[in-house]
Design an enzyme around this catalytic site. Structure first.
Site, PDB file in Angstrom:
ATOM      1  CE  LYS A   1       5.717  67.218-100.331  1.00 33.49           C
ATOM      2  NZ  LYS A   1       6.946  66.430-100.079  1.00 33.49           N
TER       3      LYS A   1
ATOM      4  N   GLY B   1      14.710  58.613-113.230  1.00 33.86           N
ATOM      5  CA  GLY B   1      14.651  60.055-112.763  1.00 33.86           C
ATOM      6  C   GLY B   1      15.983  60.464-112.592  1.00 33.86           C
TER       7      GLY B   1
ATOM      8  CG  ASN C   1       8.190  61.820-101.200  1.00 37.26           C
ATOM      9  OD1 ASN C   1       8.941  61.365-100.362  1.00 37.26           O
ATOM     10  ND2 ASN C   1       8.489  63.123-101.891  1.00 37.26           N
TER      11      ASN C   1
ATOM     12  CE  LYS D   1      10.006  61.502 -96.797  1.00 29.45           C
ATOM     13  NZ  LYS D   1      10.286  62.137 -98.020  1.00 29.45           N
TER      14      LYS D   1
ATOM     15  CG  ASP E   1       7.936  68.370-102.748  1.00 27.47           C
ATOM     16  OD1 ASP E   1       8.543  67.584-102.116  1.00 27.47           O
ATOM     17  OD2 ASP E   1       7.004  68.101-103.478  1.00 27.47           O
TER      18      ASP E   1
HETATM   19  N1  LIG Z   1      15.101  66.645-103.294  1.00 28.17           N
HETATM   20  C1  LIG Z   1      14.660  66.032-102.285  1.00 28.17           C
HETATM   21  O1  LIG Z   1      15.572  66.472-101.146  1.00 28.17           O
HETATM   22  C2  LIG Z   1      13.725  65.070-101.898  1.00 28.17           C
HETATM   23  C3  LIG Z   1      13.417  64.570-100.685  1.00 28.17           C
HETATM   24  C4  LIG Z   1      12.510  63.616-100.653  1.00 28.17           C
HETATM   25  C5  LIG Z   1      12.024  63.127-101.509  1.00 28.17           C
HETATM   26  N2  LIG Z   1      12.264  63.435-102.750  1.00 28.17           N
HETATM   27  C6  LIG Z   1      11.553  62.948-104.109  1.00 28.17           C
HETATM   28  O2  LIG Z   1      12.570  62.378-104.835  1.00 28.17           O
HETATM   29  C7  LIG Z   1      12.178  62.494-106.297  1.00 28.17           C
HETATM   30  C8  LIG Z   1      13.013  63.066-107.194  1.00 28.17           C
HETATM   31  O3  LIG Z   1      13.398  64.360-106.457  1.00 28.17           O
HETATM   32  P1  LIG Z   1      14.186  65.465-107.302  1.00 28.17           P
HETATM   33  O4  LIG Z   1      14.393  66.776-106.002  1.00 28.17           O
HETATM   34  O5  LIG Z   1      15.483  65.087-107.726  1.00 28.17           O
HETATM   35  O6  LIG Z   1      13.185  65.848-108.276  1.00 28.17           O
HETATM   36  P2  LIG Z   1      13.783  66.512-109.617  1.00 28.17           P
HETATM   37  O7  LIG Z   1      12.507  67.326-110.267  1.00 28.17           O
HETATM   38  O8  LIG Z   1      15.171  67.429-109.754  1.00 28.17           O
HETATM   39  O9  LIG Z   1      14.036  65.367-110.705  1.00 28.17           O
HETATM   40  C9  LIG Z   1      12.840  64.575-110.985  1.00 28.17           C
HETATM   41  C10 LIG Z   1      13.348  63.912-112.424  1.00 28.17           C
HETATM   42  O10 LIG Z   1      12.417  62.927-112.908  1.00 28.17           O
HETATM   43  C11 LIG Z   1      12.149  63.274-114.166  1.00 28.17           C
HETATM   44  N3  LIG Z   1      10.729  62.340-114.518  1.00 28.17           N
HETATM   45  C12 LIG Z   1       9.349  62.746-114.260  1.00 28.17           C
HETATM   46  N4  LIG Z   1       8.561  61.972-114.533  1.00 28.17           N
HETATM   47  C13 LIG Z   1       9.624  60.951-114.979  1.00 28.17           C
HETATM   48  C14 LIG Z   1       9.120  59.568-115.391  1.00 28.17           C
HETATM   49  N5  LIG Z   1       7.771  59.133-115.488  1.00 28.17           N
HETATM   50  N6  LIG Z   1      10.036  58.973-115.583  1.00 28.17           N
HETATM   51  C15 LIG Z   1      11.309  58.954-115.826  1.00 28.17           C
HETATM   52  N7  LIG Z   1      11.803  60.292-115.206  1.00 28.17           N
HETATM   53  C16 LIG Z   1      10.942  61.379-114.831  1.00 28.17           C
HETATM   54  C17 LIG Z   1      12.179  64.584-114.279  1.00 28.17           C
HETATM   55  O11 LIG Z   1      12.238  64.884-115.787  1.00 28.17           O
HETATM   56  C18 LIG Z   1      13.242  65.126-113.552  1.00 28.17           C
HETATM   57  O12 LIG Z   1      14.534  65.140-114.170  1.00 28.17           O
HETATM   58  C19 LIG Z   1      10.821  63.083-106.165  1.00 28.17           C
HETATM   59  O13 LIG Z   1       9.696  62.129-105.940  1.00 28.17           O
HETATM   60  C20 LIG Z   1      11.004  63.719-104.866  1.00 28.17           C
HETATM   61  O14 LIG Z   1       9.456  64.083-104.404  1.00 28.17           O
HETATM   62  C21 LIG Z   1      13.124  64.687-103.064  1.00 28.17           C
END
Ligand SMILES: NC(=O)c1ccc[n+]([C@@H]2O[C@H](COP(=O)([O-])OP(=O)(O)OC[C@H]3O[C@@H](n4cnc5c(N)ncnc54)[C@H](O)[C@@H]3O)[C@@H](O)[C@H]2O)c1
Length: 310
Positions: free
Chosen positions: A72, A174, A248, A60, A109
């Site tokens: 991480k 998600g 990710n 990244k 995270d």
């Molecule tokens: N927040 C950031 O800045 C950021 C940066 C880079 C990558 N990410 C990645 O993006 C993704 C989302 O991040 P976020 O901050 O919105 O997380 P979050 O925890 O706020 O949201 C994730 C959502 O996915 C849902 N979920 C979990 N398992 C699921 C499944 N199998 N099917 C459908 N929904 C499901 C959860 O209930 C939750 O509402 C994660 O993988 C995270 O690692 C986030």
């Protein structure tokens, strides 16, 4: 072959809980990456996760042109967390972060947020994204979503001939903090959202059952929940032309990228599409850029996607 620089797994002296840091690479600079707080079936599963996630952070940073390496950390939740226990394990984790002397710098995270970074900061200077009232830039979800939208627009130009997704059907798997902001950033599109947490359902967007998110016929699929969702079986069942999202490590293994290409599905690698948060945070907190200038850096993800797809 072992390709990481370090993996340290430690039992916290305050909490008795396991926390770990993996540094994949610090060749380009101090390694950065979020701190995940989550329950795992076994410690080995947590180790596998931290190793894969730290490697993704190296990719990244490299793809975004950031002078940092990838790392991480994981806090393994093995019992119900009271506020006292949460604080104890965060302080234990801060000790571990400190032991790297700045070679690992943590942010939030899955499972952690800006308030947890305030606790880390009590014992280590190496924590980003504190709330604004504590001098940080807070949650990176907004800039991450903005980067996803930039990537989505650039990829849509290539696939549909226009960055404008008006009338296009977009499934977001998600509906968390990033997924919701991506949904709101697509006015005019026919947005369907999906989440394992049924309480996230809203009248504002259409709803798809989580088990149907990857088989629903649509123009675009946005993986915004967890990693490991694109397996050979899932890719064979996909009925979309474009996949781009923040989750990710979306592929179960690298060969799945070939299967996506064979099926004529354009996939923007997650380490490119999800870089907005780390790009923004480092631009603000390390380089001292103002909000607008940092967002310009995030928007530059569109150019990276154009070059990649060309
Ligand atoms: N927040 C950031 O800045 C950021 C940066 C880079 C990558 N990410 C990645 O993006 C993704 C989302 O991040 P976020 O901050 O919105 O997380 P979050 O925890 O706020 O949201 C994730 C959502 O996915 C849902 N979920 C979990 N398992 C699921 C499944 N199998 N099917 C459908 N929904 C499901 C959860 O209930 C939750 O509402 C994660 O993988 C995270 O690692 C986030």
């Amino acid at each position: 072959m072992w390709e990481h620089e370090q993996l340290v797994v430690r039992t916290g002296r305050r909490s008795g809980m396991t926390t770990m840091v993996a540094i994949h690479s610090s060749e380009a600079g101090p390694a950065v990456g979020g701190c995940r707080m989550k329950a795992y079936p076994t410690i080995n599963d947590a180790v596998t996760d931290v190793l894969r996630l730290s490697k993704a952070m190296t990719l990244k940073c490299a793809a975004a042109g950031i002078a940092h390496g990838g790392a991480k950390s994981v806090i393994v939740v093995d019992r119900p967390l009271t506020p006292e226990l949460r604080r104890a394990v965060l302080l234990d984790h801060a000790d571990l972060i400190n032991s790297f002397g700045g070679q690992y710098q943590a942010g939030p995270d899955v499972g952690t947020g800006p308030d947890d970074m305030v606790v880390l900061r009590e014992l280590t200077p190496h924590a980003y994204c504190l709330p604004e009232e504590h001098g940080g830039t807070g949650s990176s979800s907004g800039p991450t979503a903005r980067g996803v939208l930039a990537a989505l627009g650039a990829a849509a130009e290539k696939v549909f001939g226009s960055a404008d997704l008006t009338g296009k059907k977009v499934v977001i798997s998600g509906f968390g903090s990033v997924g919701e902001l991506v949904a709101r950033g697509l006015p005019g599109a026919d947005v369907l959202v999906s989440d394992v947490d049924g309480s996230r359902r809203t009248d504002e967007f259409g709803w798809v059952a989580p088990e149907e998110a990857y088989t629903t016929s649509a123009d675009v699929l946005v993986p915004a929940a967890v990693g490991g969702v694109l397996s050979p079986e899932v890719v064979r069942a996909l009925d979309v032309r474009l996949v781009v999202g923040p989750a990710n490590n979306q592929l179960t293994d690298d060969s799945v990228a070939g299967l996506l290409a064979e099926r004529g599905i354009v996939w923007v690698p997650d380490h490119v599409a999800s870089a907005g948060g780390v790009v923004y945070t480092l631009a603000r907190e390390d380089e001292g850029l103002d909000h607008e200038s940092a967002l310009e850096r995030v928007d530059a993800i569109a150019g990276t996607v154009r070059r990649l797809l060309a």
